[in-house]
Design a protein around this motif. Sequence first.
Motif, PDB file in Angstrom:
ATOM      1  N   THR A  83      -5.604   4.146  41.448  1.00  0.00           N
ATOM      2  CA  THR A  83      -6.099   5.310  41.583  1.00  0.00           C
ATOM      3  C   THR A  83      -6.697   5.946  40.124  1.00  0.00           C
ATOM      4  OG1 THR A  83      -4.917   5.682  43.862  1.00  0.00           O
ATOM      5  CG2 THR A  83      -5.787   7.576  42.518  1.00  0.00           C
ATOM      6  N   ASP A  84      -5.734   5.984  39.215  1.00  0.00           N
ATOM      7  CA  ASP A  84      -5.725   6.269  37.877  1.00  0.00           C
ATOM      8  C   ASP A  84      -7.106   5.542  37.222  1.00  0.00           C
ATOM      9  OD1 ASP A  84      -3.776   8.106  38.095  1.00  0.00           O
ATOM     10  OD2 ASP A  84      -2.284   6.916  36.939  1.00  0.00           O
ATOM     11  N   ARG A  85      -7.111   4.141  37.245  1.00  0.00           N
ATOM     12  CA  ARG A  85      -8.202   3.785  36.910  1.00  0.00           C
ATOM     13  C   ARG A  85      -9.423   3.896  37.661  1.00  0.00           C
ATOM     14  NH1 ARG A  85      -5.596  -2.390  36.697  1.00  0.00           N
ATOM     15  NH2 ARG A  85      -4.144  -2.060  34.996  1.00  0.00           N
ATOM     16  N   VAL A  86      -9.534   3.978  38.970  1.00  0.00           N
ATOM     17  CA  VAL A  86     -10.655   4.431  39.621  1.00  0.00           C
ATOM     18  C   VAL A  86     -11.244   6.043  39.086  1.00  0.00           C
ATOM     19  CG1 VAL A  86     -11.832   5.000  41.887  1.00  0.00           C
ATOM     20  CG2 VAL A  86     -10.311   2.734  41.518  1.00  0.00           C
ATOM     21  N   SER A  87      -9.925   6.966  39.163  1.00  0.00           N
ATOM     22  CA  SER A  87     -10.413   8.225  38.745  1.00  0.00           C
ATOM     23  C   SER A  87     -10.968   8.239  37.304  1.00  0.00           C
ATOM     24  CB  SER A  87      -9.088   9.062  38.888  1.00  0.00           C
ATOM     25  OG  SER A  87      -9.480  10.378  38.658  1.00  0.00           O
ATOM     26  N   ALA A  88     -10.522   7.394  36.367  1.00  0.00           N
ATOM     27  CA  ALA A  88     -10.967   7.434  35.118  1.00  0.00           C
ATOM     28  C   ALA A  88     -12.497   6.898  34.950  1.00  0.00           C
ATOM     29  CB  ALA A  88     -10.311   6.475  34.137  1.00  0.00           C
ATOM     30  N   ALA A  89     -12.804   5.902  35.752  1.00  0.00           N
ATOM     31  CA  ALA A  89     -14.150   5.286  35.854  1.00  0.00           C
ATOM     32  C   ALA A  89     -15.301   6.208  36.340  1.00  0.00           C
ATOM     33  CB  ALA A  89     -14.002   3.964  36.629  1.00  0.00           C
ATOM     34  N   GLY A 128      -3.570   7.605  50.195  1.00  0.00           N
ATOM     35  CA  GLY A 128      -3.925   8.735  49.253  1.00  0.00           C
ATOM     36  C   GLY A 128      -5.592   8.598  49.013  1.00  0.00           C
ATOM     37  N   LEU A 129      -5.540   9.082  47.388  1.00  0.00           N
ATOM     38  CA  LEU A 129      -6.785   9.140  46.817  1.00  0.00           C
ATOM     39  C   LEU A 129      -7.582   7.879  46.732  1.00  0.00           C
ATOM     40  CD1 LEU A 129      -6.073  11.676  43.845  1.00  0.00           C
ATOM     41  CD2 LEU A 129      -7.462  12.158  45.753  1.00  0.00           C
ATOM     42  N   LEU A 130      -6.803   6.642  46.546  1.00  0.00           N
ATOM     43  CA  LEU A 130      -7.272   5.349  46.181  1.00  0.00           C
ATOM     44  C   LEU A 130      -8.171   5.131  47.678  1.00  0.00           C
ATOM     45  CD1 LEU A 130      -7.960   3.086  44.545  1.00  0.00           C
ATOM     46  CD2 LEU A 130      -5.763   2.081  45.301  1.00  0.00           C
TER      47      LEU A 130
END
Length: 147
Positions: free
Chosen positions: A61-67, A101-103
């Motif tokens: 989720t953090d990686r996708v959000s950062a991208a 969740g977000l992912l």
Amino acid sequence: MATARLSPEEAGSGERPFYRTSGSDLSELHQRLAAFAPAPGTLRGRTYGMCFNDLVDIVYTDRVSAALNAADDTEVSVALRPGEIDALRHCLELTQTHAAGLLGAYAGLLADDLDNRRQFTAASSPRAMEAARSIRRQLRDRQQRGK
């Protein structure tokens, strides 16, 4: 160990290794390891696999959000065959149904964005990027308010 399995480049510590002879000074070893023990009640009958899957969701989720929040958001042209687009869509659907969740939400929005771009008459609307940026703004606002 979970971090090392998931993302070896992020695992480890800058600390110097702590050396001891076998069987000596176990109290200090226990103190050093205590920082890595889960808080009481955290596991609540969950297995290592369940905890690892939760960690995977958090990291990705953090990686996708950062991208999706990257400073460079110029569009690039990528030539894909129809079968490749379908395969990518199926991977996103799988992620959407299995990720929490977000992912899962990001996967659904990305699948929708892919469908919209596949239809050449449809206007491009990067919903996943818009959602990620909105979430980042909300988190930043909460941090500033001290929540």
